[in-house]
Design a protein around this motif. Structure first.
Motif, PDB file in Angstrom:
ATOM      1  N   VAL A  82     -50.065 -33.282  23.269  1.00 57.20           N
ATOM      2  CA  VAL A  82     -51.369 -33.656  23.818  1.00 57.20           C
ATOM      3  C   VAL A  82     -51.387 -35.127  24.211  1.00 57.20           C
ATOM      4  CG1 VAL A  82     -53.835 -33.900  23.308  1.00 57.20           C
ATOM      5  CG2 VAL A  82     -52.608 -31.851  22.569  1.00 57.20           C
ATOM      6  N   LYS A  83     -50.866 -35.985  23.323  1.00 59.21           N
ATOM      7  CA  LYS A  83     -50.866 -37.423  23.596  1.00 59.21           C
ATOM      8  C   LYS A  83     -49.902 -37.793  24.716  1.00 59.21           C
ATOM      9  CE  LYS A  83     -53.057 -39.965  21.595  1.00 59.21           C
ATOM     10  NZ  LYS A  83     -54.447 -40.416  21.812  1.00 59.21           N
ATOM     11  N   SER A  84     -48.993 -36.891  25.040  1.00 58.96           N
ATOM     12  CA  SER A  84     -48.037 -37.147  26.128  1.00 58.96           C
ATOM     13  C   SER A  84     -48.514 -36.576  27.450  1.00 58.96           C
ATOM     14  CB  SER A  84     -46.667 -36.550  25.772  1.00 58.96           C
ATOM     15  OG  SER A  84     -46.131 -37.171  24.625  1.00 58.96           O
ATOM     16  N   GLY A  85     -49.731 -36.051  27.461  1.00 57.47           N
ATOM     17  CA  GLY A  85     -50.312 -35.625  28.722  1.00 57.47           C
ATOM     18  C   GLY A  85     -50.387 -34.126  28.946  1.00 57.47           C
ATOM     19  N   VAL A  86     -49.908 -33.314  27.998  1.00 59.56           N
ATOM     20  CA  VAL A  86     -50.031 -31.865  28.149  1.00 59.56           C
ATOM     21  C   VAL A  86     -51.498 -31.479  27.988  1.00 59.56           C
ATOM     22  CG1 VAL A  86     -49.356 -29.620  27.201  1.00 59.56           C
ATOM     23  CG2 VAL A  86     -47.693 -31.494  27.298  1.00 59.56           C
ATOM     24  N   LYS A  87     -52.010 -30.671  28.878  1.00 56.84           N
ATOM     25  CA  LYS A  87     -53.424 -30.317  28.871  1.00 56.84           C
ATOM     26  C   LYS A  87     -53.791 -29.553  27.599  1.00 56.84           C
ATOM     27  CE  LYS A  87     -53.975 -30.203  33.898  1.00 56.84           C
ATOM     28  NZ  LYS A  87     -54.784 -31.441  33.900  1.00 56.84           N
ATOM     29  N   LYS A  88     -55.004 -29.789  27.130  1.00 56.96           N
ATOM     30  CA  LYS A  88     -55.454 -29.200  25.870  1.00 56.96           C
ATOM     31  C   LYS A  88     -55.516 -27.674  25.914  1.00 56.96           C
ATOM     32  CE  LYS A  88     -58.225 -33.341  25.144  1.00 56.96           C
ATOM     33  NZ  LYS A  88     -59.595 -33.889  24.971  1.00 56.96           N
ATOM     34  N   ASP A  89     -55.724 -27.115  27.122  1.00 53.21           N
ATOM     35  CA  ASP A  89     -55.794 -25.659  27.236  1.00 53.21           C
ATOM     36  C   ASP A  89     -54.453 -25.040  27.612  1.00 53.21           C
ATOM     37  OD1 ASP A  89     -55.654 -26.592  29.813  1.00 53.21           O
ATOM     38  OD2 ASP A  89     -57.390 -25.454  30.559  1.00 53.21           O
TER      39      ASP A  89
ATOM     40  N   ALA B  19     -50.030 -23.120  19.313  1.00 53.61           N
ATOM     41  CA  ALA B  19     -49.875 -23.904  18.089  1.00 53.61           C
ATOM     42  C   ALA B  19     -51.169 -23.905  17.273  1.00 53.61           C
ATOM     43  CB  ALA B  19     -49.467 -25.334  18.437  1.00 53.61           C
ATOM     44  N   VAL B  20     -52.290 -24.101  17.937  1.00 51.51           N
ATOM     45  CA  VAL B  20     -53.578 -24.123  17.235  1.00 51.51           C
ATOM     46  C   VAL B  20     -53.866 -22.771  16.597  1.00 51.51           C
ATOM     47  CG1 VAL B  20     -56.075 -24.330  17.540  1.00 51.51           C
ATOM     48  CG2 VAL B  20     -54.540 -25.971  18.648  1.00 51.51           C
ATOM     49  N   ASN B  21     -53.609 -21.693  17.316  1.00 54.43           N
ATOM     50  CA  ASN B  21     -53.832 -20.356  16.763  1.00 54.43           C
ATOM     51  C   ASN B  21     -52.953 -20.109  15.544  1.00 54.43           C
ATOM     52  OD1 ASN B  21     -55.772 -19.714  18.684  1.00 54.43           O
ATOM     53  ND2 ASN B  21     -54.283 -18.811  20.102  1.00 54.43           N
ATOM     54  N   TRP B  22     -51.708 -20.606  15.584  1.00 58.73           N
ATOM     55  CA  TRP B  22     -50.810 -20.452  14.436  1.00 58.73           C
ATOM     56  C   TRP B  22     -51.341 -21.244  13.242  1.00 58.73           C
ATOM     57  CZ3 TRP B  22     -47.651 -23.506  11.349  1.00 58.73           C
ATOM     58  CH2 TRP B  22     -46.685 -22.828  10.592  1.00 58.73           C
ATOM     59  N   LEU B  23     -51.813 -22.459  13.480  1.00 55.31           N
ATOM     60  CA  LEU B  23     -52.352 -23.288  12.403  1.00 55.31           C
ATOM     61  C   LEU B  23     -53.610 -22.670  11.796  1.00 55.31           C
ATOM     62  CD1 LEU B  23     -51.912 -26.773  14.094  1.00 55.31           C
ATOM     63  CD2 LEU B  23     -50.710 -25.987  12.041  1.00 55.31           C
ATOM     64  N   LYS B  24     -54.397 -21.991  12.614  1.00 49.53           N
ATOM     65  CA  LYS B  24     -55.631 -21.377  12.127  1.00 49.53           C
ATOM     66  C   LYS B  24     -55.375 -20.240  11.138  1.00 49.53           C
ATOM     67  CE  LYS B  24     -58.875 -22.266  15.923  1.00 49.53           C
ATOM     68  NZ  LYS B  24     -59.650 -21.633  17.033  1.00 49.53           N
ATOM     69  N   GLN B  25     -54.185 -19.671  11.186  1.00 51.11           N
ATOM     70  CA  GLN B  25     -53.880 -18.574  10.261  1.00 51.11           C
ATOM     71  C   GLN B  25     -53.963 -19.039   8.810  1.00 51.11           C
ATOM     72  OE1 GLN B  25     -50.115 -16.788  11.291  1.00 51.11           O
ATOM     73  NE2 GLN B  25     -50.597 -16.780  13.476  1.00 51.11           N
ATOM     74  N   VAL B  26     -53.535 -20.277   8.559  1.00 49.54           N
ATOM     75  CA  VAL B  26     -53.643 -20.893   7.231  1.00 49.54           C
ATOM     76  C   VAL B  26     -54.163 -22.317   7.475  1.00 49.54           C
ATOM     77  CG1 VAL B  26     -52.460 -21.530   5.100  1.00 49.54           C
ATOM     78  CG2 VAL B  26     -51.690 -19.532   6.412  1.00 49.54           C
TER      79      VAL B  26
ATOM     80  N   LEU C 208     -57.787 -33.090  20.409  1.00 47.96           N
ATOM     81  CA  LEU C 208     -58.366 -31.960  21.144  1.00 47.96           C
ATOM     82  C   LEU C 208     -59.860 -32.164  21.374  1.00 47.96           C
ATOM     83  CD1 LEU C 208     -56.563 -28.983  19.340  1.00 47.96           C
ATOM     84  CD2 LEU C 208     -56.050 -29.934  21.599  1.00 47.96           C
ATOM     85  N   ASP C 209     -60.538 -32.827  20.401  1.00 46.45           N
ATOM     86  CA  ASP C 209     -61.957 -33.185  20.522  1.00 46.45           C
ATOM     87  C   ASP C 209     -62.808 -31.998  20.951  1.00 46.45           C
ATOM     88  OD1 ASP C 209     -64.191 -34.779  20.423  1.00 46.45           O
ATOM     89  OD2 ASP C 209     -63.900 -35.651  22.409  1.00 46.45           O
ATOM     90  N   ASP C 210     -62.734 -30.927  20.172  1.00 49.58           N
ATOM     91  CA  ASP C 210     -63.461 -29.695  20.461  1.00 49.58           C
ATOM     92  C   ASP C 210     -64.411 -29.407  19.299  1.00 49.58           C
ATOM     93  OD1 ASP C 210     -64.320 -27.077  20.934  1.00 49.58           O
ATOM     94  OD2 ASP C 210     -62.391 -26.454  21.766  1.00 49.58           O
ATOM     95  N   ASP C 211     -65.704 -29.272  19.611  1.00 43.36           N
ATOM     96  CA  ASP C 211     -66.699 -29.010  18.565  1.00 43.36           C
ATOM     97  C   ASP C 211     -66.386 -27.745  17.779  1.00 43.36           C
ATOM     98  OD1 ASP C 211     -68.121 -31.269  19.188  1.00 43.36           O
ATOM     99  OD2 ASP C 211     -69.551 -30.234  20.503  1.00 43.36           O
ATOM    100  N   GLU C 212     -65.622 -26.862  18.376  1.00 43.84           N
ATOM    101  CA  GLU C 212     -65.261 -25.611  17.708  1.00 43.84           C
ATOM    102  C   GLU C 212     -64.496 -25.878  16.409  1.00 43.84           C
ATOM    103  OE1 GLU C 212     -62.196 -21.837  18.431  1.00 43.84           O
ATOM    104  OE2 GLU C 212     -62.770 -23.136  20.117  1.00 43.84           O
ATOM    105  N   HIS C 213     -63.809 -27.014  16.337  1.00 43.29           N
ATOM    106  CA  HIS C 213     -62.968 -27.313  15.185  1.00 43.29           C
ATOM    107  C   HIS C 213     -63.653 -28.212  14.155  1.00 43.29           C
ATOM    108  CE1 HIS C 213     -59.977 -25.458  17.618  1.00 43.29           C
ATOM    109  NE2 HIS C 213     -59.746 -26.491  18.387  1.00 43.29           N
TER     110      HIS C 213
END
Length: 232
Positions: free
Chosen positions: A48-55, A62-69, A88-93
């Motif tokens: 993300v910090k290297s410019g890859v888009k958040k979506d 990666a986020v979905n994998w982290l959400k498992q635990v 990511l700055d997403d209110d969902e999190h």
């Protein structure tokens, strides 16, 4: 211009390598299962910090994998995950970030230290402590309220672990620039100890102080003292 071109090429190369090494389930392997989430959160944060888009699907997997635990009860993992969530700055999190920040606050004070962190069990160390501080700063950026006492204890305990200042002779070729030598007062992994500190742990210690001051903001009363410590 040539240096920036080389830097950009190195970043692009790193991004491609991270993408190639991500597993299909979204994680990056390393120190598993002992440290389940830390490496994956750190790799996704780097993207993300290297410019890859958040979506981008690399980030979302990666986020979905982290959400498992969502929490694997490790200081490194909590700190890295909070850094990713802030990027990511997403209110969902928000609830996830609050859970991780509360974990860090609750585990402050490892090994008899009132303001630093361990693994979280065992003695404190400045490696874990800097990741805890970075995580709490990230949570604060997301609007999670961090107790004033947490920041104050971080600053107080960090200052108490600084190696006593010593005056050393200037290095060869620098004699004329300082008539009184150089005052050095670093930080150790734990300590202070007879080694006099290391570059990496001194960086961690300074980072803990700077983040603590930033966290306190207008509530702070340590700025002058920390500036003196950082001047060594």
């Amino acid at each position: 211009h040539q240096l920036q071109t080389k830097i950009n090429a190195a970043v692009d190369s790193g991004v491609e390598w991270l993408k190639l090494t991500q597993h299909r389930d979204g994680c990056w392997h390393g120190h598993q299962p002992k440290y389940r989430n830390g490496l994956t959160a750190l790799c996704a944060y780097a993207l993300v910090k290297s410019g890859v888009k958040k979506d981008d699907h690399y980030i979302q997997r990666a986020v979905n994998w982290l959400k498992q635990v969502p929490s694997d009860e490790k200081i490194y993992s909590a700190g890295c995950t909070l850094m990713l969530l802030a990027a990511l700055d997403d209110d969902e999190h928000r609830d996830w970030a609050e859970e991780l920040a509360d974990f860090l606050v609750q585990h402050q004070g490892a090994g008899g230290s009132s303001g630093l962190w361990g693994y979280p069990t065992g003695s404190f160390d400045f490696s874990n402590s800097q990741y805890a501080a970075l995580g709490l700063r990230a949570a604060d950026q997301l609007g999670v309220r961090i107790p004033k006492k947490t920041w104050e204890s971080l600053i107080q305990e960090t200052l108490s672990k600084q190696v006593p200042a010593q005056v050393i002779d200037p290095p060869p070729g620098m004699e004329g620039r300082s008539g009184t030598g150089y005052r050095l007062a670093g930080f150790c992994y734990r300590g202070p100890d007879a080694n006099g500190g290391t570059g990496s742990m001194t960086t961690a210690g300074i980072g803990c102080l700077a983040i603590g001051i930033q966290g306190l903001g207008s509530r702070g009363k340590y700025s002058a003292r920390v500036q003196r410590a950082n001047s060594y």
